[in-house]
Enzyme design. Structure first.
Site, PDB file in Angstrom:
ATOM      1  N   ASP A  74      51.568  37.504  36.571  1.00 26.30           N
ATOM      2  CA  ASP A  74      50.911  36.599  37.513  1.00 26.30           C
ATOM      3  C   ASP A  74      51.522  35.206  37.370  1.00 26.30           C
ATOM      4  O   ASP A  74      52.474  34.999  36.614  1.00 26.30           O
ATOM      5  CB  ASP A  74      49.390  36.576  37.289  1.00 26.30           C
ATOM      6  CG  ASP A  74      49.013  36.128  35.877  1.00 26.30           C
ATOM      7  OD1 ASP A  74      49.914  35.673  35.124  1.00 26.30           O
ATOM      8  OD2 ASP A  74      47.827  36.220  35.525  1.00 26.30           O
ATOM      9  N   ASP A  96      50.297  32.424  36.000  1.00 29.15           N
ATOM     10  CA  ASP A  96      50.173  31.890  34.636  1.00 29.15           C
ATOM     11  C   ASP A  96      51.204  32.515  33.707  1.00 29.15           C
ATOM     12  O   ASP A  96      51.810  31.834  32.877  1.00 29.15           O
ATOM     13  CB  ASP A  96      48.759  32.145  34.083  1.00 29.15           C
ATOM     14  CG  ASP A  96      47.836  30.975  34.368  1.00 29.15           C
ATOM     15  OD1 ASP A  96      48.322  29.960  34.886  1.00 29.15           O
ATOM     16  OD2 ASP A  96      46.629  31.085  34.074  1.00 29.15           O
ATOM     17  N   ASP A 115      52.028  38.241  31.334  1.00 29.57           N
ATOM     18  CA  ASP A 115      51.366  38.836  32.499  1.00 29.57           C
ATOM     19  C   ASP A 115      52.215  38.638  33.751  1.00 29.57           C
ATOM     20  O   ASP A 115      52.955  37.658  33.870  1.00 29.57           O
ATOM     21  CB  ASP A 115      49.994  38.190  32.730  1.00 29.57           C
ATOM     22  CG  ASP A 115      49.004  38.522  31.610  1.00 29.57           C
ATOM     23  OD1 ASP A 115      49.297  39.450  30.841  1.00 29.57           O
ATOM     24  OD2 ASP A 115      47.962  37.850  31.526  1.00 29.57           O
ATOM     25  N   GLU A 136      52.036  37.280  25.352  1.00 30.32           N
ATOM     26  CA  GLU A 136      51.053  36.286  25.782  1.00 30.32           C
ATOM     27  C   GLU A 136      49.652  36.741  25.384  1.00 30.32           C
ATOM     28  O   GLU A 136      49.144  37.736  25.899  1.00 30.32           O
ATOM     29  CB  GLU A 136      51.154  36.127  27.305  1.00 30.32           C
ATOM     30  CG  GLU A 136      50.072  35.295  27.929  1.00 30.32           C
ATOM     31  CD  GLU A 136      50.064  35.401  29.451  1.00 30.32           C
ATOM     32  OE1 GLU A 136      49.082  34.947  30.056  1.00 30.32           O
ATOM     33  OE2 GLU A 136      51.030  35.930  30.036  1.00 30.32           O
TER      34      GLU A 136
END
Length: 652
Positions: free
Chosen positions: A516, A518, A514, A436
């Protein structure tokens, strides 16, 4: 009439019906040969083997209630109201039939054609295999007015068959504890078992299957439980799969018949999506690689729709040729057949090879679909218009595909410019990280082992393929980069959508995002792409998800990476005496916050990293979940998020 045929006609099921083919010796030494693996998949397979025996009783017409219970210690109990496993003494073995069934591999009623016409299960290793891989197994049989019981340890009987008392009921209860010296994990997943029982309820209309988890007590004192019952079988299965999709026609075309001696059940509907979702089963086993029944289904569907469209002169003004793929765009169908002696082949032994089945399914689908189209001209017109749209879009997709596969001397023989390739050319050892963002991609390029690790940075969130036509998918730059980096091509001279993996360049494709919300969303978008457009890579076990740590915890000179809050709290308890302020915690919001060495040490180094392999245990269930998460319908997605708000994840 033979004795076995007489027994079948009278509904009797006794020790005479049990035939022994071979012994049990190797199961504990090589368990993976018999149940697939010794991980989570194999652990749950034990339950399926026992449930399959109860389903066999149901298929024979003697059972309509099956109850699975997860006990407090992760043992399993399976209860049914069938006839009960025979307990009489077998003349040849001089042992109780119950003992033989549970101690000898390939001993059971399904090898005696007079007992079961068809039986579920793939290899028929049955409860004896479960017994061999359990530290403890108890069989209770209710038949002939008595309750009979036999205990086992690691496959060996602990005593003769005992009579516990009287019973006016019939049936069998098998309770077993998986051997933790064999299995990597012995913790059962409720959702995995629920998914299979739901599937079995759809495939076997009229049978009640329930699941209860004694490990989870609710506030009201009851236990977590579900009951699965389908009155209409595959019709309800198709509606369940398509629940989050927009229907093209309201009807489900449901076929339940017998052709050429083969029981055939098929359910067909169309939605507004651009994917084909056909699930095929033989004797309740999901045939991942298809086979002759799937070929017969596709042939019958295409032939009948094409004939109807020609007869109605609906194709006269169409400027493009119609192919078989076009008839299946937006199609959701389930094909379930029962075969007395299925012949399985293919890489995973889940491809049906029985040639006689092809014509039977073709004929069944052709007749029923032909009647439906004649009687429902409005729906028939809508389906054919969808087919014509699919053919037109396919020509646009071919142009987009040619762009994907065109060689460009400017980017190193057609490879994307952003790809940092590895030096090895052996796909079996090469791995590619889909990372990403450019920042994390740069860090990964610095930290990787260039010998076998390639890096492809992806910009932002890739296209949600759940809502896109194929030519739009192939026009997406990020998706084109994935195709060209992997070396995967689409289609042949016949212009199909089939994947060509002959030049696949990596046997490990690692999604690295990541840790998280997102990042999870991006990972789900990428997974949706692989599930819808490169599913064979998942089925071959080539897709993985990287697990970067959430924290770096420090106390003095002691440093530890922590992957979740539980590990972080354990560090605080150990080195900070439970005082959070005494420990310095660095929270990694993104991969880019780690330097190259940290990323290598925690997430990329094969000696220390943890990769989660993406598997499809239940493709129909995965289809339902992807449609719900990534489709147009908001209500089911909101409900899912509310139920899983504290920790939302997707297992496929």
């Amino acid at each position: 009439m033979t004795d076995n045929e007489k027994n079948l006609a009278s509904g009797s099921y006794s020790a005479d019906n049990i035939q022994v083919l071979e012994g049990l010796e190797a199961v504990r030494k090589r368990p993976a040969m018999y149940i697939g693996d010794i991980g989570e998949k194999g652990l749950h397979h034990l339950v399926y083997e026992v449930v399959d025996n109860s389903i066999d009783e149901a298929l024979a017409g003697y059972c309509n209630d099956i109850r699975v219970t997860i006990l407090e210690d992760n043992s399993i109990s399976v209860w049914d109201n069938g006839r009960g496993i025979p307990v009489g003494i077998m003349e040849k073995e001089q042992k109780s039939a119950l003992e033989v069934v549970l101690t000898v591999l390939h001993a059971g009623g399904k090898f005696d054609k007079g007992t079961y016409k068809v039986s579920g299960g793939l290899h028929g290793v049955g409860v004896s295999c479960v017994n061999a891989l359990s530290t403890y197994l108890k069989a209770e049989v209710r038949r002939e007015g008595k309750i009979h019981m036999l205990d086992f340890s690691c496959g060996k009987p602990l005593h003769e068959v005992q009579i516990l008392g009287d019973s006016t009921e019939t049936g069998t209860t098998i309770t077993f504890t998986p051997d933790n010296s064999i299995f990597i994990t012995t913790e059962y997943k409720y959702d995995t078992l629920a998914s299979r029982l739901r599937e079995l309820s759809f495939l076997n209309a009229g049978i009640k299957l329930s699941l209860t988890d004694l490990r989870h007590k609710k506030d009201d004192g009851s236990y977590k439980s579900d009951t699965f019952f389908s009155e209409k079988g595959l019709e309800e299965f198709v509606r369940y799969i398509d629940a989050a999709k927009e229907a093209l026609i309201e009807d489900v075309i449901h076929i339940n018949t017998e052709k050429q001696g083969v029981p055939v059940e098929v359910a067909i509907t169309y939605n507004t999506s651009y994917n084909e979702n056909v699930y095929s089963y033989v004797n309740n086993i999901h045939t991942i690689e298809g086979g002759t029944h799937l070929t017969g289904f596709r042939r019958g569907l295409s032939r009948t729709l094409k004939k109807y469209a020609d007869d109605m002169k609906m194709l006269d003004k169409v400027k493009v040729d119609i192919s078989g793929d076009d008839f299946r765009e937006g199609l959701t169908a389930v094909v379930s057949i029962k075969v007395a002696e299925p012949q399985f082949e293919g890489q995973t032994k889940t491809k049906l090879g029985n040639n006689e089945v092809m014509g039977a399914v073709d004929q069944a689908v052709g007749e029923a679909l032909g009647y439906y189209l004649e009687e429902h001209p409005k729906e028939a017109k809508i389906i054919v218009e969808k087919v014509i749209l699919a053919a037109t879009a396919r020509y646009a997709a071919r142009k987009a595909r040619e762009m994907v596969q065109r060689k460009s001397p400017l980017t190193g023989g057609g490879l994307p410019g952003k790809l940092a390739d590895c030096s090895s050319k052996d796909p079996a050892v090469c791995e590619i990280f889909l990372v990403e963002g450019d920042s994390a991609g740069g860090t990964a390029k610095q930290g990787r082992d260039r010998g076998f690790q390639a890096i492809l940075p992806l910009r932002g969130k890739i296209l949600n393929v759940e809502k896109a036509m194929q030519h739009k998918v192939l026009e997406s730059e990020e998706i084109r980069n994935i195709y060209t980096a992997l070396g995967v091509t689409i289609g042949t001279e016949e212009d199909t959508k089939e994947l060509n993996l002959a030049k696949l360049r990596y046997h490990k494709v690692v999604i690295m995002t990541d840790a998280d919300v997102d990042g999870s969303h991006i990972a789900t978008l990428i997974l949706t792409f692989f599930f819808r457009h490169m599913r064979p890579l998942i089925e071959l076990g080539y897709i993985y998800i990287a697990t970067p740590p959430l924290y770096l915890c420090k106390k003095g000179k002691v440093e530890e990476y922590c992957w979740d809050d539980r590990q972080r709290q354990a560090f605080i308890d150990k080195y900070g005496d439970g005082n959070e302020s005494a420990v310095h915690t660095q929270r990694y919001k993104g991969l880019g916050e780690m330097n190259a060495t940290q990323l290598w040490d925690t997430t990329m180094n094969p000696e220390h990293r943890t990769l989660r392999q993406v598997t499809i245990e239940n493709a129909a269930e995965a289809d339902h979940i992807f449609s719900m998460l990534m489709g147009e319908d908001v209500a089911p997605r909101r409900e899912f998020i509310e139920e899983n708000a504290t920790y939302a994840k997707i297992d496929v």
